[in-house]
Design a protein around this motif. Structure first.
Motif, PDB file in Angstrom:
ATOM      1  N   ILE A  47      22.655 -67.703  18.965  1.00 32.62           N
ATOM      2  CA  ILE A  47      22.402 -67.584  20.402  1.00 32.62           C
ATOM      3  C   ILE A  47      23.418 -66.599  20.959  1.00 32.62           C
ATOM      4  O   ILE A  47      24.614 -66.880  20.989  1.00 32.62           O
ATOM      5  CB  ILE A  47      22.544 -68.951  21.105  1.00 32.62           C
ATOM      6  N   ASP A  48      22.947 -65.442  21.380  1.00 31.13           N
ATOM      7  CA  ASP A  48      23.883 -64.429  21.858  1.00 31.13           C
ATOM      8  C   ASP A  48      23.798 -64.273  23.374  1.00 31.13           C
ATOM      9  O   ASP A  48      23.118 -65.033  24.068  1.00 31.13           O
ATOM     10  CB  ASP A  48      23.676 -63.104  21.119  1.00 31.13           C
ATOM     11  N   CYS A  49      24.487 -63.277  23.879  1.00 32.87           N
ATOM     12  CA  CYS A  49      24.628 -63.081  25.327  1.00 32.87           C
ATOM     13  C   CYS A  49      23.284 -62.955  26.048  1.00 32.87           C
ATOM     14  O   CYS A  49      23.137 -63.395  27.196  1.00 32.87           O
ATOM     15  CB  CYS A  49      25.452 -61.826  25.604  1.00 32.87           C
ATOM     16  N   GLU A  50      22.306 -62.356  25.388  1.00 32.76           N
ATOM     17  CA  GLU A  50      21.063 -62.018  26.071  1.00 32.76           C
ATOM     18  C   GLU A  50      20.230 -63.238  26.465  1.00 32.76           C
ATOM     19  O   GLU A  50      19.406 -63.148  27.371  1.00 32.76           O
ATOM     20  CB  GLU A  50      20.240 -61.066  25.204  1.00 32.76           C
ATOM     21  N   ARG A  51      20.423 -64.369  25.806  1.00 31.62           N
ATOM     22  CA  ARG A  51      19.663 -65.558  26.186  1.00 31.62           C
ATOM     23  C   ARG A  51      20.053 -66.043  27.577  1.00 31.62           C
ATOM     24  O   ARG A  51      19.274 -66.710  28.256  1.00 31.62           O
ATOM     25  CB  ARG A  51      19.879 -66.689  25.166  1.00 31.62           C
ATOM     26  N   CYS A  52      21.261 -65.734  28.001  1.00 28.59           N
ATOM     27  CA  CYS A  52      21.739 -66.173  29.318  1.00 28.59           C
ATOM     28  C   CYS A  52      21.903 -65.026  30.315  1.00 28.59           C
ATOM     29  O   CYS A  52      21.957 -65.267  31.521  1.00 28.59           O
ATOM     30  CB  CYS A  52      23.081 -66.895  29.184  1.00 28.59           C
ATOM     31  N   HIS A  53      21.997 -63.800  29.805  1.00 23.62           N
ATOM     32  CA  HIS A  53      22.292 -62.662  30.687  1.00 23.62           C
ATOM     33  C   HIS A  53      21.213 -61.582  30.672  1.00 23.62           C
ATOM     34  O   HIS A  53      21.434 -60.499  31.202  1.00 23.62           O
ATOM     35  CB  HIS A  53      23.639 -62.042  30.303  1.00 23.62           C
ATOM     36  N   ARG A  54      20.078 -61.878  30.035  1.00 27.44           N
ATOM     37  CA  ARG A  54      18.974 -60.914  29.923  1.00 27.44           C
ATOM     38  C   ARG A  54      19.330 -59.774  28.957  1.00 27.44           C
ATOM     39  O   ARG A  54      20.485 -59.617  28.576  1.00 27.44           O
ATOM     40  CB  ARG A  54      18.589 -60.355  31.299  1.00 27.44           C
ATOM     41  N   PRO A  55      18.322 -58.954  28.577  1.00 28.82           N
ATOM     42  CA  PRO A  55      18.585 -57.836  27.665  1.00 28.82           C
ATOM     43  C   PRO A  55      19.738 -56.961  28.150  1.00 28.82           C
ATOM     44  O   PRO A  55      19.832 -56.636  29.333  1.00 28.82           O
ATOM     45  CB  PRO A  55      17.254 -57.079  27.667  1.00 28.82           C
ATOM     46  N   ALA A  56      20.615 -56.599  27.220  1.00 22.94           N
ATOM     47  CA  ALA A  56      21.884 -55.974  27.616  1.00 22.94           C
ATOM     48  C   ALA A  56      22.116 -54.598  27.001  1.00 22.94           C
ATOM     49  O   ALA A  56      23.250 -54.119  26.971  1.00 22.94           O
ATOM     50  CB  ALA A  56      23.030 -56.903  27.238  1.00 22.94           C
ATOM     51  N   GLU A  57      21.062 -53.943  26.534  1.00 21.42           N
ATOM     52  CA  GLU A  57      21.252 -52.636  25.901  1.00 21.42           C
ATOM     53  C   GLU A  57      21.904 -51.636  26.858  1.00 21.42           C
ATOM     54  O   GLU A  57      22.877 -50.958  26.510  1.00 21.42           O
ATOM     55  CB  GLU A  57      19.912 -52.084  25.408  1.00 21.42           C
ATOM     56  N   LYS A  58      21.384 -51.557  28.089  1.00 25.61           N
ATOM     57  CA  LYS A  58      21.950 -50.617  29.066  1.00 25.61           C
ATOM     58  C   LYS A  58      23.393 -50.989  29.411  1.00 25.61           C
ATOM     59  O   LYS A  58      24.238 -50.120  29.621  1.00 25.61           O
ATOM     60  CB  LYS A  58      21.094 -50.598  30.333  1.00 25.61           C
ATOM     61  N   HIS A  59      23.662 -52.282  29.471  1.00 27.53           N
ATOM     62  CA  HIS A  59      25.015 -52.766  29.761  1.00 27.53           C
ATOM     63  C   HIS A  59      25.997 -52.293  28.687  1.00 27.53           C
ATOM     64  O   HIS A  59      27.084 -51.780  28.994  1.00 27.53           O
ATOM     65  CB  HIS A  59      24.991 -54.296  29.823  1.00 27.53           C
TER      66      HIS A  59
END
Length: 235
Positions: free
Chosen positions: A38-50
């Motif tokens: 379970i990584d950041c994206e499950r709680c913070h949405r897709p993060a490629e741009k971030h």
């Protein structure tokens, strides 16, 4: 004996997995479309741009292109945790098992077994959300959510002192009013959660260690905060 691992299992144990069966009922997944854990994206949405932005701007301290938890309503925050901690959400209403994103209404995507079953007994395994929201503590605390007591960025399992402090931070004026017998308080070692969130047997998680033994339930910490009889024996 074999046990198939399906989308219903994986959606709470990985961040993303693509089933080779379009119906989602298969048991084979694409190796190059699998995000373990379970990584950041499950709680913070897709993060490629971030990630791209902050790698290019390492001195920037203002988060960019990411969902911030403090911008969410209480229900939106609860829904993030409820993806996996509200029981078996077997009724898929929209999209697939990984379609929901933080900030959206989880009930529009899936519902669990207990929906429209007000008399059903919630099991201590998997439905921490249902148990917590049924608690008097939650109902009388307009801002209480999962992160009131849990820091999702830290492993706090077994940190009794930390969780007791969380209880006392809200109930400090009530500590002297505890009605439990002195002997029971001493047996609990002033452990709030041992008394008010005791370990309870799960009806859905049971193990059989040997062929001759009966199945034994796994003991799991209840999130139905309350007053329990004989809790000193259940800590």
């Amino acid at each position: 004996m074999t046990r198939p691992i399906s989308d219903a299992c994986l959606k709470c144990h990985v961040t993303f997995a693509k089933n080779t069966d379009a119906s989602g009922k298969g048991n084979t997944y694409e190796n190059n479309n699998f995000i373990y854990g379970i990584d950041c994206e499950r709680c913070h949405r897709p993060a490629e741009k971030h990630v791209i932005y902050h790698r290019a701007n390492p001195d920037s301290v203002q988060p960019k292109f990411i969902m911030l938890a403090d911008t969410l309503s209480r229900q939106q925050s609860l829904d993030i945790c409820a993806q996996c901690h509200s029981g078996l959400r077997s009724q898929q209403l929209k999209g697939g098992p990984f379609s929901f994103m933080a900030g959206e209404n989880l009930e529009l995507y899936s519902r669990n077994y207990y929906f429209n079953r007000p008399g059903a007994k919630l099991d201590v395994h998997g439905n921490q959300y249902g148990l917590l929201t049924s608690s008097k503590c939650f109902k009388e605390s307009p801002k209480m959510d999962c992160t009131t007591c849990h820091n999702p960025h830290k492993n706090q399992r077994g940190d009794t002192s930390y969780f007791n402090h969380k209880c006392i931070s809200c109930h400090e004026t009530l500590i002297s009013m505890c009605t439990a017998p002195k002997s029971e308080i001493n047996a609990m070692a002033n452990n709030c959660i041992a008394c008010h969130m005791p370990l309870s047997p799960s009806e859905t998680m049971k193990v059989k260690l040997t062929q001759d033994e009966d199945e034994a339930p796994i003991m799991i910490r209840s999130h139905l905060i309350g007053v329990y009889p004989n809790s000193a024996q259940m800590k």
